[in-house]
Design an enzyme around this catalytic site. Structure first.
Site, short mmCIF file in Angstrom:
data_model
loop_
_atom_site.label_atom_id
_atom_site.label_comp_id
_atom_site.label_asym_id
_atom_site.label_seq_id
_atom_site.Cartn_x
_atom_site.Cartn_y
_atom_site.Cartn_z
N ASP A 21 0.82 -1.21 0.00
CA ASP A 21 0.00 0.00 0.00
C ASP A 21 0.86 1.26 0.00
O ASP A 21 1.97 1.26 0.54
CB ASP A 21 -0.92 -0.03 1.24
CG ASP A 21 -2.09 0.93 1.10
OD1 ASP A 21 -2.36 1.40 -0.03
OD2 ASP A 21 -2.74 1.20 2.12
N SER A 66 -7.54 -5.43 -5.26
CA SER A 66 -8.68 -5.97 -4.50
C SER A 66 -9.97 -5.86 -5.31
O SER A 66 -10.05 -5.10 -6.29
CB SER A 66 -8.84 -5.21 -3.18
OG SER A 66 -9.35 -3.91 -3.42
N ASN A 69 -10.93 -2.44 -5.48
CA ASN A 69 -10.13 -1.56 -6.35
C ASN A 69 -10.76 -1.38 -7.74
O ASN A 69 -10.41 -0.43 -8.45
CB ASN A 69 -8.69 -2.09 -6.50
CG ASN A 69 -7.84 -1.93 -5.26
OD1 ASN A 69 -6.93 -2.72 -5.00
ND2 ASN A 69 -8.11 -0.91 -4.45
N ARG A 72 -12.07 2.11 -8.49
CA ARG A 72 -11.20 3.27 -8.71
C ARG A 72 -11.49 3.89 -10.09
O ARG A 72 -12.12 3.25 -10.94
CB ARG A 72 -9.73 2.85 -8.62
CG ARG A 72 -9.36 2.49 -7.21
CD ARG A 72 -7.87 2.40 -7.04
NE ARG A 72 -7.56 2.13 -5.65
CZ ARG A 72 -6.34 2.16 -5.14
NH1 ARG A 72 -5.32 2.46 -5.91
NH2 ARG A 72 -6.14 1.90 -3.87
N ILE A 196 -7.00 -4.40 7.53
CA ILE A 196 -6.83 -5.64 6.76
C ILE A 196 -7.39 -5.51 5.34
O ILE A 196 -7.00 -6.24 4.45
CB ILE A 196 -7.54 -6.82 7.49
CG1 ILE A 196 -7.07 -6.94 8.95
CG2 ILE A 196 -7.34 -8.14 6.78
CD1 ILE A 196 -5.71 -7.53 9.18
N GLU A 208 0.86 -12.88 12.91
CA GLU A 208 1.44 -11.70 13.55
C GLU A 208 1.35 -10.56 12.53
O GLU A 208 1.68 -10.74 11.36
CB GLU A 208 2.92 -11.94 13.91
CG GLU A 208 3.13 -13.03 14.95
CD GLU A 208 2.51 -12.66 16.29
OE1 GLU A 208 2.47 -11.47 16.65
OE2 GLU A 208 2.08 -13.60 17.01
C1 IPE Z 1 -5.56 -2.71 -0.27
O1 IPE Z 1 -5.15 -1.38 -0.46
C2 IPE Z 1 -5.53 -3.44 -1.57
C3 IPE Z 1 -4.21 -3.63 -2.16
C4 IPE Z 1 -3.07 -3.30 -1.63
C5 IPE Z 1 -4.20 -4.24 -3.45
P1 IPE Z 1 -6.20 -0.20 -0.63
O2 IPE Z 1 -5.41 1.05 -0.71
O3 IPE Z 1 -7.14 -0.49 -1.73
O4 IPE Z 1 -6.99 -0.29 0.77
P2 IPE Z 1 -7.92 0.76 1.50
O5 IPE Z 1 -8.99 1.13 0.53
O6 IPE Z 1 -7.07 1.93 1.84
O7 IPE Z 1 -8.41 0.06 2.70
C1 IPE Z 2 -1.48 0.23 -3.37
O1 IPE Z 2 -1.28 1.59 -3.41
C2 IPE Z 2 -1.68 -0.37 -4.75
C3 IPE Z 2 -3.05 -0.80 -5.04
C4 IPE Z 2 -4.05 -0.77 -4.21
C5 IPE Z 2 -3.31 -1.29 -6.37
P1 IPE Z 2 -2.48 2.61 -3.47
O2 IPE Z 2 -2.83 2.86 -4.90
O3 IPE Z 2 -3.61 2.16 -2.61
O4 IPE Z 2 -1.81 3.92 -2.86
P2 IPE Z 2 -2.42 4.91 -1.79
O5 IPE Z 2 -2.92 4.09 -0.64
O6 IPE Z 2 -3.53 5.64 -2.47
O7 IPE Z 2 -1.29 5.80 -1.43
MG MG Z 3 -4.04 2.40 -0.63
#
Ligand code: IPE
Ligand code: IPE
Ligand code: MG
Length: 246
Positions: A21, A66, A69, A72, A196, A208
């Site tokens: 993330d 996910s 996702n 988005r 999570i 953990e």
């Molecule tokens: C979780 O990250 C999914 C992946 C890392 C692929 P997100 O950035 O989508 O999670 P939330 O929305 O902040 O919980």
């Molecule tokens: C994780 O980074 C990658 C995916 C969820 C695909 P993010 O795209 O969620 O990045 P932030 O959380 O917006 O910084």
């Molecule tokens: Mg993220």
């Protein structure tokens, strides 16, 4: 002594799960588009996979995309899918060189055709590799997986192949996408978020949890080694008392 040498090889987690993330924030900090963060996240994936192999980790599972996702902006989703195709194509050699088997969990039927084909190709090509299993969670969410498992068991009951009273932890685990893997003992999330996000809810029951402020594109094998060292300092009690463990 380097971090890798400090790791106790007799106390390794067999399976590490990661929520990668912070790509978007990493790019934003640099005044760039979110996609730039995802592109740089690929370097972190390569280094982490190589680090896991070096450390002797048998299973590494990365949350790459996910179910949620998909909500988005369309442009970001498309860019991520393109990046996935390009990355799998380019990194298959790294996987072969490191004896890593590629695997994927999630609702793969949702992936664009090209993406699905590229993924299957790499999975087939690396199928006989033995050192480490790298699983990408793609179009994955834990609730989706659990609901699918419930459906599968329901069908077996309907066909008279399963007695409802025979369903136990093991049978349920066997109906999940992770049936052939041990549960993760360590779960790492980058970017300072403490949640999570619908990841491996069943499998993480006794994992953990390790959180780091590092944004995913900055994560390197040394960060993985630090997480493993932190894991090795913890006392895992599984509901028992400290005295019972000792
Ligand atoms: C979780 O990250 C999914 C992946 C890392 C692929 P997100 O950035 O989508 O999670 P939330 O929305 O902040 O919980
Ligand atoms: C994780 O980074 C990658 C995916 C969820 C695909 P993010 O795209 O969620 O990045 P932030 O959380 O917006 O910084
Ligand atoms: Mg993220």
């Amino acid at each position: 002594m380097g971090l890798l040498d400090q790791i106790d090889k007799n106390k390794l987690p067999r399976h590490i799960a990661v929520i990668m993330d912070g790509n978007g924030r990493w790019a934003k900090e640099k005044g760039k588009l979110r996609v730039f963060g995802h592109q740089n996240g690929v370097l972190a994936v390569r280094d982490t996979v190589e680090g896991a192999v070096e450390a002797g980790i048998e299973f590494l599972t990365l949350y790459a995309f996910s179910t949620e996702n998909w909500n988005r902006p369309k442009l970001e989703v498309m860019a991520l899918m393109e990046l996935l195709v390009a990355t799998i194509n380019k990194e298959t050699k790294t996987l072969m060189d490191n004896d890593v088997r590629l695997n994927a969990i999630g609702d793969l039927s949702q992936l664009p055709d090209r993406c699905y084909k590229q993924l299957q190709e790499a999975i087939n090509k690396t199928a006989n590799n033995k050192r480490c299993t790298l699983t990408l969670a793609l179009s994955y969410s834990s609730r989706w997986e659990i609901v699918e498992a419930a459906k599968k068991l329901g069908r077996q009951i309907q066909e008279g192949r399963l007695n409802p009273d025979d369903i136990n932890d093991q049978v349920f685990s066997g109906a999940l996408c992770t049936a052939d893997m041990p549960d993760p003992e360590l779960m790492i999330r980058t970017s300072g978020e403490h949640r999570i996000s619908n990841y491996l809810l069943w499998q993480l029951a006794y994992a953990e949890l390790y959180f780091t402020q590092k944004l995913w594109p900055d994560f390197r094998r040394e960060d993985l080694f630090e997480a493993i060292l932190d894991f090795q300092k913890r006392e895992r009690r599984f509901g028992m008392t400290s005295e019972q463990i000792k």
